[in-house]
Design a protein around this motif. Structure first.
Motif, PDB file in Angstrom:
ATOM      1  N   GLU A  36       0.830  -1.210   0.000  1.00  0.00           N
ATOM      2  CA  GLU A  36       0.000   0.000   0.000  1.00  0.00           C
ATOM      3  C   GLU A  36       0.862   1.257   0.000  1.00  0.00           C
ATOM      4  OE1 GLU A  36      -3.363   2.210   2.754  1.00  0.00           O
ATOM      5  OE2 GLU A  36      -2.994   0.083   3.040  1.00  0.00           O
ATOM      6  N   ILE A  37       1.895   1.269   0.804  1.00  0.00           N
ATOM      7  CA  ILE A  37       2.796   2.425   0.876  1.00  0.00           C
ATOM      8  C   ILE A  37       3.452   2.677  -0.478  1.00  0.00           C
ATOM      9  CG2 ILE A  37       4.973   3.249   1.868  1.00  0.00           C
ATOM     10  CD1 ILE A  37       4.098   1.755   4.473  1.00  0.00           C
ATOM     11  N   HIS A  38       3.971   1.616  -1.085  1.00  0.00           N
ATOM     12  CA  HIS A  38       4.662   1.771  -2.364  1.00  0.00           C
ATOM     13  C   HIS A  38       3.694   2.058  -3.514  1.00  0.00           C
ATOM     14  CE1 HIS A  38       8.717   1.005  -1.012  1.00  0.00           C
ATOM     15  NE2 HIS A  38       8.238   0.033  -0.246  1.00  0.00           N
ATOM     16  N   THR A  39       2.501   1.484  -3.452  1.00  0.00           N
ATOM     17  CA  THR A  39       1.505   1.752  -4.478  1.00  0.00           C
ATOM     18  C   THR A  39       1.095   3.216  -4.457  1.00  0.00           C
ATOM     19  OG1 THR A  39       0.683  -0.519  -4.394  1.00  0.00           O
ATOM     20  CG2 THR A  39      -0.795   1.132  -5.312  1.00  0.00           C
ATOM     21  N   LYS A  40       0.841   3.742  -3.268  1.00  0.00           N
ATOM     22  CA  LYS A  40       0.472   5.159  -3.156  1.00  0.00           C
ATOM     23  C   LYS A  40       1.596   6.066  -3.640  1.00  0.00           C
ATOM     24  CE  LYS A  40      -2.937   4.876   0.538  1.00  0.00           C
ATOM     25  NZ  LYS A  40      -3.241   5.191   1.943  1.00  0.00           N
ATOM     26  N   ALA A  41       2.834   5.681  -3.343  1.00  0.00           N
ATOM     27  CA  ALA A  41       3.973   6.488  -3.790  1.00  0.00           C
ATOM     28  C   ALA A  41       4.061   6.519  -5.320  1.00  0.00           C
ATOM     29  CB  ALA A  41       5.267   5.942  -3.196  1.00  0.00           C
ATOM     30  N   LEU A  42       3.839   5.373  -5.959  1.00  0.00           N
ATOM     31  CA  LEU A  42       3.907   5.329  -7.415  1.00  0.00           C
ATOM     32  C   LEU A  42       2.696   5.988  -8.070  1.00  0.00           C
ATOM     33  CD1 LEU A  42       5.336   1.735  -7.838  1.00  0.00           C
ATOM     34  CD2 LEU A  42       6.513   3.876  -8.331  1.00  0.00           C
ATOM     35  N   VAL A  73      -7.392   2.437  -1.964  1.00  0.00           N
ATOM     36  CA  VAL A  73      -6.003   2.765  -2.296  1.00  0.00           C
ATOM     37  C   VAL A  73      -5.852   3.185  -3.754  1.00  0.00           C
ATOM     38  CG1 VAL A  73      -3.661   1.830  -2.439  1.00  0.00           C
ATOM     39  CG2 VAL A  73      -5.114   1.218  -0.519  1.00  0.00           C
ATOM     40  N   ILE A  74      -6.395   2.380  -4.656  1.00  0.00           N
ATOM     41  CA  ILE A  74      -6.118   2.586  -6.079  1.00  0.00           C
ATOM     42  C   ILE A  74      -7.105   3.538  -6.731  1.00  0.00           C
ATOM     43  CG2 ILE A  74      -5.983   1.420  -8.304  1.00  0.00           C
ATOM     44  CD1 ILE A  74      -4.830  -0.985  -6.796  1.00  0.00           C
ATOM     45  N   LEU A  75      -8.389   3.256  -6.599  1.00  0.00           N
ATOM     46  CA  LEU A  75      -9.390   4.032  -7.320  1.00  0.00           C
ATOM     47  C   LEU A  75      -9.408   5.503  -6.900  1.00  0.00           C
ATOM     48  CD1 LEU A  75     -11.419   3.544  -9.528  1.00  0.00           C
ATOM     49  CD2 LEU A  75     -13.136   3.079  -7.797  1.00  0.00           C
ATOM     50  N   SER A  76      -9.180   5.756  -5.633  1.00  0.00           N
ATOM     51  CA  SER A  76      -9.194   7.145  -5.165  1.00  0.00           C
ATOM     52  C   SER A  76      -8.077   7.970  -5.808  1.00  0.00           C
ATOM     53  CB  SER A  76      -9.074   7.188  -3.641  1.00  0.00           C
ATOM     54  OG  SER A  76      -7.852   6.613  -3.227  1.00  0.00           O
ATOM     55  N   HIS A  77      -6.947   7.352  -6.121  1.00  0.00           N
ATOM     56  CA  HIS A  77      -5.842   8.073  -6.754  1.00  0.00           C
ATOM     57  C   HIS A  77      -5.943   8.070  -8.278  1.00  0.00           C
ATOM     58  CE1 HIS A  77      -4.096   7.319  -2.741  1.00  0.00           C
ATOM     59  NE2 HIS A  77      -3.548   8.497  -2.947  1.00  0.00           N
TER      60      HIS A  77
END
Length: 196
Positions: A36-42, A73-77
């Motif tokens: 989750e941390i790395h996904t948000k960073a990317l 995590v994903i859709l919001s970004h």
């Protein structure tokens, strides 16, 4: 954490299965947090080429995170990608969003993704408009739209049948054809044919 497996008033029994089960749960939670941390960073990287390259893995990450975490995590970004000035990023998003929409389901699709896609139809870059219809056609082919949503989208798409750009016209036709797959014969002849 293993103490919860032990009945009150009894002596601890250390079974191999309970230990492995507990280790799996702890390791899975740690792994989810790490990803989750790395996904948000990317997903929030300032370089559009990094975000564009990352979009190729988004569908697999949705499966990894699970439905609720994928929305969070994903859709919001991802929804912010259509507001970016880079039209290549927008096209990459529209290509990747089909897999995401198939995973998160029609409710999240119609509440979060679809309004932004419809807004992108008015984009000045014609490649983006063409990609919107290609993505909508793929989603329609999978049967992701409810009947009322399909009709709303068809009312929009038929306007593009006379667009000067050949690719946009062809993409709109592709969407219309794929949408008819789940319509009844009566709907096709009494509603869609007069609309066209």
């Amino acid at each position: 954490r293993l103490t919860s497996l032990i009945p009150a008033g009894s002596e601890p029994r250390w079974t191999e299965d309970a230990t492995y089960h507990n280790l799996y749960d702890v390791a899975r939670i740690d792994l989810l947090d790490y990803f989750e941390i790395h996904t948000k960073a990317l997903l929030t990287d300032t370089d559009a080429s990094v975000r564009r390259a990352f979009l190729g893995s988004v569908s697999s990450l949705c499966v990894f995170f699970g439905n609720m975490k994928a929305n969070e995590v994903i859709l919001s970004h991802l929804n912010t990608y259509l507001n970016d000035r880079d039209w290549i990023l927008k096209c990459a998003f529209l290509e990747a969003v089909v897999g995401v929409a198939a995973y998160v389901g029609s409710t999240s699709l119609e509440q979060y993704i679809l309004p932004l896609m419809i807004q992108s139809i008015t984009e000045s870059e014609e490649f983006v408009v063409e990609r919107v219809f290609r993505s909508l056609a793929a989603m329609a082919d999978l049967g992701l739209f409810q009947r009322s949503t399909t009709w709303d989208l068809l009312h929009i798409a038929v306007r593009f049948l006379i667009h000067p750009n050949t690719w946009i016209r062809e993409a709109a036709v592709h969407f219309i054809v794929n949408s008819t797959r789940f319509l009844s014969a009566a709907d096709k002849y009494s509603m869609l044919t007069p609309l066209i």
